[in-house]
Design an enzyme around this catalytic site. Structure first.
Site, PDB file in Angstrom:
ATOM      1  N   ASN A   1       3.165   2.216   3.138  1.00 12.18           N
ATOM      2  CA  ASN A   1       4.607   2.086   2.946  1.00 12.18           C
ATOM      3  C   ASN A   1       5.335   3.343   3.413  1.00 12.18           C
ATOM      4  O   ASN A   1       6.385   3.265   4.064  1.00 12.18           O
ATOM      5  CB  ASN A   1       4.935   1.853   1.460  1.00 12.18           C
ATOM      6  CG  ASN A   1       4.646   0.441   0.997  1.00 12.18           C
ATOM      7  OD1 ASN A   1       4.404  -0.459   1.801  1.00 12.18           O
ATOM      8  ND2 ASN A   1       4.660   0.239  -0.305  1.00 12.18           N
TER       9      ASN A   1
ATOM     10  N   LYS B   1      10.225  13.270 -10.479  1.00 10.29           N
ATOM     11  CA  LYS B   1      11.148  12.128 -10.444  1.00 10.29           C
ATOM     12  C   LYS B   1      11.474  11.709 -11.872  1.00 10.29           C
ATOM     13  O   LYS B   1      10.566  11.472 -12.668  1.00 10.29           O
ATOM     14  CB  LYS B   1      10.517  10.977  -9.660  1.00 10.29           C
ATOM     15  CG  LYS B   1      10.219  11.335  -8.199  1.00 10.29           C
ATOM     16  CD  LYS B   1       9.493  10.207  -7.491  1.00 10.29           C
ATOM     17  CE  LYS B   1       8.079  10.044  -8.000  1.00 10.29           C
ATOM     18  NZ  LYS B   1       7.328   8.985  -7.264  1.00 10.29           N
ATOM     19  N   ARG B   2      12.779  11.595 -12.161  1.00 11.21           N
ATOM     20  CA  ARG B   2      13.216  11.370 -13.530  1.00 11.21           C
ATOM     21  C   ARG B   2      13.980  10.059 -13.691  1.00 11.21           C
ATOM     22  O   ARG B   2      14.836   9.925 -14.545  1.00 11.21           O
ATOM     23  CB  ARG B   2      14.061  12.561 -13.979  1.00 11.21           C
ATOM     24  CG  ARG B   2      13.332  13.909 -13.811  1.00 11.21           C
ATOM     25  CD  ARG B   2      14.205  15.078 -14.184  1.00 11.21           C
ATOM     26  NE  ARG B   2      14.553  15.039 -15.589  1.00 11.21           N
ATOM     27  CZ  ARG B   2      15.579  15.735 -16.097  1.00 11.21           C
ATOM     28  NH1 ARG B   2      16.336  16.487 -15.316  1.00 11.21           N
ATOM     29  NH2 ARG B   2      15.846  15.640 -17.386  1.00 11.21           N
TER      30      ARG B   2
ATOM     31  N   GLY C   1       0.861  -1.180   0.000  1.00 13.80           N
ATOM     32  CA  GLY C   1       0.000   0.000   0.000  1.00 13.80           C
ATOM     33  C   GLY C   1       0.891   1.221   0.000  1.00 13.80           C
ATOM     34  O   GLY C   1       1.749   1.363   0.877  1.00 13.80           O
ATOM     35  N   ALA C   2       0.728   2.097  -0.991  1.00 21.46           N
ATOM     36  CA  ALA C   2       1.644   3.231  -1.139  1.00 21.46           C
ATOM     37  C   ALA C   2       1.718   4.073   0.124  1.00 21.46           C
ATOM     38  O   ALA C   2       2.804   4.413   0.608  1.00 21.46           O
ATOM     39  CB  ALA C   2       1.199   4.092  -2.330  1.00 21.46           C
ATOM     40  N   GLU C   3       0.556   4.417   0.670  1.00 22.36           N
ATOM     41  CA  GLU C   3       0.551   5.336   1.816  1.00 22.36           C
ATOM     42  C   GLU C   3       1.044   4.658   3.084  1.00 22.36           C
ATOM     43  O   GLU C   3       1.781   5.268   3.884  1.00 22.36           O
ATOM     44  CB  GLU C   3      -0.860   5.898   2.015  1.00 22.36           C
ATOM     45  CG  GLU C   3      -1.409   6.645   0.802  1.00 22.36           C
ATOM     46  CD  GLU C   3      -2.043   5.721  -0.245  1.00 22.36           C
ATOM     47  OE1 GLU C   3      -2.465   6.240  -1.289  1.00 22.36           O
ATOM     48  OE2 GLU C   3      -2.113   4.496  -0.015  1.00 22.36           O
TER      49      GLU C   3
ATOM     50  N   TYR D   1      -5.445  -8.124  -8.901  1.00 27.83           N
ATOM     51  CA  TYR D   1      -6.032  -7.424  -7.756  1.00 27.83           C
ATOM     52  C   TYR D   1      -7.402  -8.004  -7.421  1.00 27.83           C
ATOM     53  O   TYR D   1      -8.210  -8.280  -8.313  1.00 27.83           O
ATOM     54  CB  TYR D   1      -6.198  -5.932  -8.064  1.00 27.83           C
ATOM     55  CG  TYR D   1      -4.920  -5.141  -8.073  1.00 27.83           C
ATOM     56  CD1 TYR D   1      -4.303  -4.775  -6.886  1.00 27.83           C
ATOM     57  CD2 TYR D   1      -4.330  -4.751  -9.274  1.00 27.83           C
ATOM     58  CE1 TYR D   1      -3.127  -4.039  -6.890  1.00 27.83           C
ATOM     59  CE2 TYR D   1      -3.150  -4.019  -9.293  1.00 27.83           C
ATOM     60  CZ  TYR D   1      -2.554  -3.668  -8.099  1.00 27.83           C
ATOM     61  OH  TYR D   1      -1.390  -2.946  -8.097  1.00 27.83           O
ATOM     62  N   TYR D   2      -7.658  -8.129  -6.125  1.00 24.71           N
ATOM     63  CA  TYR D   2      -8.982  -8.500  -5.625  1.00 24.71           C
ATOM     64  C   TYR D   2      -9.356  -7.445  -4.585  1.00 24.71           C
ATOM     65  O   TYR D   2      -9.321  -7.673  -3.387  1.00 24.71           O
ATOM     66  CB  TYR D   2      -8.955  -9.914  -5.039  1.00 24.71           C
ATOM     67  CG  TYR D   2      -8.593 -10.946  -6.071  1.00 24.71           C
ATOM     68  CD1 TYR D   2      -9.574 -11.532  -6.869  1.00 24.71           C
ATOM     69  CD2 TYR D   2      -7.269 -11.298  -6.292  1.00 24.71           C
ATOM     70  CE1 TYR D   2      -9.241 -12.455  -7.853  1.00 24.71           C
ATOM     71  CE2 TYR D   2      -6.930 -12.222  -7.267  1.00 24.71           C
ATOM     72  CZ  TYR D   2      -7.917 -12.801  -8.046  1.00 24.71           C
ATOM     73  OH  TYR D   2      -7.577 -13.717  -9.022  1.00 24.71           O
TER      74      TYR D   2
ATOM     75  N   ASP E   1       7.571   5.091  -3.078  1.00 25.01           N
ATOM     76  CA  ASP E   1       7.079   5.362  -1.725  1.00 25.01           C
ATOM     77  C   ASP E   1       8.244   5.682  -0.785  1.00 25.01           C
ATOM     78  O   ASP E   1       8.158   6.572   0.056  1.00 25.01           O
ATOM     79  CB  ASP E   1       6.306   4.156  -1.187  1.00 25.01           C
ATOM     80  CG  ASP E   1       5.156   3.754  -2.095  1.00 25.01           C
ATOM     81  OD1 ASP E   1       4.597   4.632  -2.772  1.00 25.01           O
ATOM     82  OD2 ASP E   1       4.834   2.550  -2.130  1.00 25.01           O
TER      83      ASP E   1
END
Length: 363
Positions: free
Chosen positions: A51, A238-239, A47-49, A119-120, A284
């Protein structure tokens, strides 16, 4: 009732960063290959957030994760695992009617054609988050509120919630927004592009990849991205292997009013040479490193370098999360001159080294 009550006082700040979003149980393959061929999976979390919250807590900050999980064993696992990193999970809500989301992925890099994710999460507990059922006092209790575009894609109610949280209001904490464009989560059409642009322009600090800006908005180049997203006080583009470019006109973690004004400063910081083990979770981790340095009031260059170092810690392990480098260790690396930074190469186990010189070798 939708949104925070008018005139409600913001709670005294006891938390550095509050992260809101969906976390899921992740099933990681026991061996490379197609999902159809993998015989077994190990369990993790994703989970991005969450993390970001875990990385910040592991780095010594007071971090909280706010989300919604099912009243099931997977929900128990998520909350317990995230809390084990030192994250405050007291504001997580349990949904008695909807399940915790799960997903399966292959071992390959997500940027390759062979990468598969199943994904579920449709109808998950997190997709039911809305302006009517989140704990606003806890969300606004931190110095920074971190959000991402993934949440906006989960449901109409989740999108309404992000619009509520990014609305300008007195006493709003600094809103950090990671665009995190995930085309497969959206319901078709170009709605995702306009929604993500709208939310980014309402935030104070924005993270966006140059590649996802081109994919979502058809915009090429850091300067063009800044022209399309002029409102945030800090825009981090971000590159990839080229590093990151930051456009900054205000830097303090606080209400939008404290970030307004000031001449725009553009800072480019090269990326590190990293011996990559698994290219997952790096975005993240970068956000967590940048936010950590922001909380400490460090210069822009150092904020980006801390982001690169936190990303390198994750890139050199198999999963999305790992123990970050000790703060004094990271500070020594961040303080290197440009030439030494340019020759730094990090591989598995680098975070355990005691002296910065132990990681320095020519590419």
């Amino acid at each position: 009732m939708s949104g925070p009550a008018a005139g409600t006082a913001v709670a005294a700040t006891t938390t550095d960063v509050v992260c809101l979003g969906e976390s899921m149980v992740t099933f990681l393959p026991s061996q490379p290959g197609r999902l159809a061929d993998v015989p077994s999976f190990g369990r993790g979390i994703g989970g991005a957030e969450s993390n970001v919250a875990c990385a910040l807590a592991a780095a010594g900050h007071r971090a909280a994760w706010v989300g919604r999980v099912g009243a099931d064993g997977f929900g128990d696992h998520l909350v317990e695992t995230i809390a084990s990193y030192g994250v405050d999970t007291s504001a997580v809500r349990r949904d008695p009617f909807r399940p915790t989301g799960i997903y399966f992925r292959t071992a390959t890099d997500r940027g390759t054609d062979t990468h598969e994710v199943a994904y579920y999460r449709a109808g998950s507990a997190a997709s039911a988050m809305s302006p009517a059922n989140v704990p606003y006092e806890e969300l606004f209790a931190g110095r920074i509120l971190h959000l991402s575009g993934i949440t906006a894609a989960l449901s109409g109610d989740c999108l309404a919630l992000l619009r509520e949280l990014t609305a300008a209001r007195p006493g709003r904490p600094l809103v950090s927004f990671d665009v995190n464009h995930r085309p497969h989560l959206w319901r078709g059409g170009d709605a995702d592009a306009s929604v993500l642009l709208e939310l980014a322009r309402r935030a104070d600090l924005v993270f966006v990849g140059e590649d996802e800006a081109e994919e979502a908005w058809g915009i090429v180049g850091a300067e063009a991205i800044r022209a399309a997203v002029p409102e945030p006080s800090v825009l981090v583009v971000k590159r990839g292997s080229a590093g990151a470019t930051v456009f900054a006109s205000g830097l303090r973690p606080g209400p939008r009013s404290s970030n307004a004004g000031g001449a725009e400063v553009v800072t480019h910081v090269p990326a590190l040479h990293v011996d990559v083990v698994a290219a997952v979770g790096a975005g993240d981790a970068f956000a967590a490193g940048f936010l950590s340095a922001t909380l400490r009031g460090l210069p822009v260059r150092d904020r980006v370098r801390h982001g690169h170092l936190m990303a390198a810690a994750v890139l050199t392990v198999p999963g999305d999360l790992t123990e970050p480098p000790a703060r004094d260790h990271a500070d020594r690396l961040v303080a290197l001159g440009d030439d030494a930074w340019g020759t730094l190469r990090l591989g598995p186990g680098w975070t355990a080294a005691d002296r910065a010189s132990e990681e320095v070798r020519t590419p």
